[in-house]
Design a protein around this motif. Structure first.
Motif, short mmCIF file in Angstrom:
data_model
loop_
_atom_site.label_atom_id
_atom_site.label_comp_id
_atom_site.label_asym_id
_atom_site.label_seq_id
_atom_site.Cartn_x
_atom_site.Cartn_y
_atom_site.Cartn_z
N PHE A 159 0.83 -1.20 0.00
CA PHE A 159 0.00 0.00 0.00
C PHE A 159 0.87 1.25 0.00
CE2 PHE A 159 -4.13 -1.87 2.00
CZ PHE A 159 -4.43 -2.45 0.77
N ALA A 160 1.97 1.23 0.73
CA ALA A 160 2.87 2.40 0.77
C ALA A 160 3.48 2.65 -0.60
CB ALA A 160 3.96 2.18 1.81
N VAL A 161 3.85 1.58 -1.31
CA VAL A 161 4.41 1.72 -2.65
C VAL A 161 3.38 2.33 -3.60
CG1 VAL A 161 5.24 0.44 -4.66
CG2 VAL A 161 6.11 -0.12 -2.38
N ILE A 162 2.13 1.87 -3.49
CA ILE A 162 1.07 2.42 -4.34
C ILE A 162 0.86 3.90 -4.05
CG2 ILE A 162 -1.42 2.32 -4.80
CD1 ILE A 162 -1.24 -0.72 -4.27
N GLY B 196 2.60 14.22 -9.92
CA GLY B 196 3.57 15.30 -9.97
C GLY B 196 3.89 15.90 -8.62
N ARG B 197 3.53 15.21 -7.53
CA ARG B 197 3.80 15.73 -6.20
C ARG B 197 5.00 14.98 -5.61
NH1 ARG B 197 -1.61 14.57 -5.60
NH2 ARG B 197 -1.16 13.05 -3.98
N ARG B 198 5.93 15.74 -5.06
CA ARG B 198 7.06 15.16 -4.33
C ARG B 198 6.89 15.58 -2.87
NH1 ARG B 198 11.86 13.82 -6.38
NH2 ARG B 198 13.03 15.31 -5.10
N VAL B 199 6.30 14.67 -2.11
CA VAL B 199 5.94 14.96 -0.73
C VAL B 199 6.68 14.02 0.20
CG1 VAL B 199 4.03 15.14 0.93
CG2 VAL B 199 3.64 15.67 -1.48
N VAL B 200 7.20 14.56 1.31
CA VAL B 200 7.74 13.74 2.37
C VAL B 200 6.90 13.99 3.61
CG1 VAL B 200 9.50 15.49 2.94
CG2 VAL B 200 9.77 13.15 3.77
N ASP C 154 3.27 5.40 13.06
CA ASP C 154 2.64 4.27 12.38
C ASP C 154 2.94 4.43 10.89
OD1 ASP C 154 1.09 2.30 11.32
OD2 ASP C 154 -0.81 3.01 12.14
N PHE C 155 4.05 3.84 10.45
CA PHE C 155 4.50 4.06 9.09
C PHE C 155 3.52 3.48 8.07
CE2 PHE C 155 8.57 4.27 11.41
CZ PHE C 155 8.97 5.53 10.99
N ALA C 156 2.84 2.39 8.43
CA ALA C 156 1.91 1.79 7.49
C ALA C 156 0.58 2.53 7.45
CB ALA C 156 1.67 0.32 7.86
N GLY C 157 0.04 2.81 8.63
CA GLY C 157 -1.30 3.36 8.69
C GLY C 157 -1.39 4.84 8.47
N ASP C 158 -0.41 5.59 8.94
CA ASP C 158 -0.48 7.04 8.86
C ASP C 158 0.13 7.60 7.57
OD1 ASP C 158 -1.64 6.98 11.32
OD2 ASP C 158 0.17 7.48 12.43
N GLY C 159 0.71 6.75 6.74
CA GLY C 159 1.34 7.23 5.52
C GLY C 159 2.58 8.05 5.77
N VAL C 160 3.24 7.80 6.91
CA VAL C 160 4.42 8.57 7.30
C VAL C 160 5.67 7.98 6.65
CG1 VAL C 160 5.88 9.18 9.26
CG2 VAL C 160 3.40 9.35 9.45
N ASP C 161 6.54 8.85 6.14
CA ASP C 161 7.80 8.41 5.55
C ASP C 161 8.92 8.35 6.57
OD1 ASP C 161 6.99 8.35 2.68
OD2 ASP C 161 6.63 10.47 3.04
N TYR D 246 17.73 12.89 19.94
CA TYR D 246 16.79 12.93 18.82
C TYR D 246 17.27 11.98 17.74
CZ TYR D 246 15.15 17.02 21.29
OH TYR D 246 14.68 17.86 22.26
N TRP D 247 16.35 11.18 17.24
CA TRP D 247 16.66 10.15 16.26
C TRP D 247 15.77 10.31 15.05
CZ3 TRP D 247 20.41 6.44 17.67
CH2 TRP D 247 20.79 6.47 19.02
N LEU D 248 16.34 10.07 13.89
CA LEU D 248 15.57 10.01 12.66
C LEU D 248 15.16 8.55 12.46
CD1 LEU D 248 14.51 11.61 10.22
CD2 LEU D 248 16.60 10.93 9.01
N VAL D 249 13.85 8.33 12.44
CA VAL D 249 13.31 6.97 12.43
C VAL D 249 12.65 6.71 11.10
CG1 VAL D 249 11.85 5.33 13.67
CG2 VAL D 249 12.91 7.23 14.91
N ARG D 250 12.90 5.53 10.55
CA ARG D 250 12.32 5.15 9.26
C ARG D 250 11.84 3.71 9.34
NH1 ARG D 250 17.73 5.80 8.57
NH2 ARG D 250 17.46 7.76 7.45
N PRO D 251 10.87 3.33 8.50
CA PRO D 251 10.40 1.94 8.53
C PRO D 251 11.48 0.97 8.07
CG PRO D 251 9.43 3.13 6.69
CD PRO D 251 10.16 4.14 7.51
N SER D 252 11.59 -0.15 8.76
CA SER D 252 12.62 -1.13 8.39
C SER D 252 12.22 -1.98 7.20
CB SER D 252 12.91 -2.04 9.59
OG SER D 252 11.73 -2.69 10.03
N THR D 253 10.94 -1.93 6.81
CA THR D 253 10.44 -2.80 5.74
C THR D 253 10.22 -2.07 4.43
OG1 THR D 253 8.17 -2.45 6.50
CG2 THR D 253 9.34 -4.37 7.36
#
Length: 285
Positions: free
Chosen positions: A79-82, A91-95, A134-141, A256-263
């Motif tokens: 779903f995140a890839v989609i 045309g949107r580049r959003v983080v 919640d990287f999957a549910g909230d659409g967070v990068d 402070y840590w920069l956190v990203r999804p491991s998957t």
């Protein structure tokens, strides 16, 4: 055109993903705007389609089986890839960045203009939030979190350690009479107290919801707050808060840590933002 027999119906996958993320049917039903009965039917049909149980069902809700957890990782990643592909096609580049409200207000927010100037083609969507990302549910990068760098299901890289020392308003009562103003977990107070051999149990404590509220209480003279100098340097420079102790403590347990999804592989805008914020944090003394 027929759907591949290996691909389950999309509505069943959406129901499964929502139930897994919320650990139950009720909030999934509210999110997808369909009845709880329909949600349950979609999930059961998906389990029949796959020939395996995806959830343990109990009175307090639903929890994933081992097979369900593996499948949830796959489905949420898809779903995140989609979502990323849809944004790119439009045309949107959003983080999308989940960030603590205090960090957003006092550190990140004032610096975003420089990011926009350097990267006008990337839009930063901030989600001020105290909960785990919640990287999957909230659409967070990406997320910026404060702590020791250990969060399940995520990879964390150190941005900067916080500089800790107590602070209070210049017109506050004598320091020995002030209560400690703390947030719910107060792990940074523990880091400071261990270094300074300070008994946290001795003075009274006032627990507040988040660090922004702590700061407001300190500015009103209501107690002794633990100063996070990366965030409140300007308040000290203006004389609105004072530092009664000479020692400043630093530790990776309060950083402070920069956190990203491991998957999931970060998108190009996420990589751009990660490089920028890492550079900005490296400038902190």
């Amino acid at each position: 055109m027929r759907t591949s027999p290996l691909l389950p119906p999309l509505h069943a996958l959406r129901a499964f993903e929502a139930v897994a993320r919320h650990a139950g049917v009720s909030r999934a039903s509210h999110e997808l705007l369909i009845t709880q009965s329909a949600i349950s039917q979609h999930v059961r049909r998906l389990e029949q389609h796959l020939g395996t149980a995806l959830f343990f069902r109990h009175g307090r809700g639903m929890t994933l089986t081992e097979a369900g957890q593996h499948y949830y990782d796959t489905v949420s990643r898809a779903f995140a890839v989609i979502a990323d592909g849809t944004a790119a096609l439009a045309g949107r580049r959003v983080v999308r960045v989940s960030v603590l409200p205090s960090f957003a207000a006092h550190w990140l927010g004032p610096r975003l203009a420089s990011f926009r100037a350097a990267h006008p083609d990337v839009e930063v969507a901030l989600d001020p939030n105290l909960t785990a990302a919640d990287f999957a549910g909230d659409g967070v990068d990406l997320a910026v979190r404060y702590g020791d760098g250990h969060w399940p299901g995520a990879e964390a890289s150190l941005l900067m350690t916080e500089r800790l020392t107590p602070v209070h308003a210049p017109n506050a009562a004598p320091i020995e009479t002030l209560p400690l103003l703390i947030t719910k977990k107060a792990f940074d107070w523990k880091v400071w107290a261990e270094t300074e051999r300070f008994d946290l149990a001795a003075p009274p404590q006032v627990q507040l919801t988040d660090y922004n509220v702590v700061l407001q209480a300190a500015l009103r003279g209501e107690g002794l707050a633990l100063g996070r100098l990366s965030l409140i340097g300007e308040l000290i420079a203006k004389g609105q808060l004072v530092t009664p102790f000479a020692t400043v403590v630093r530790s990776t347990k309060a950083a402070y840590w920069l956190v990203r999804p491991s998957t999931r592989t970060p998108s190009a805008p996420a990589r751009t933002f990660a490089a920028w914020i890492s550079d900005e944090a490296s400038l902190e003394v």
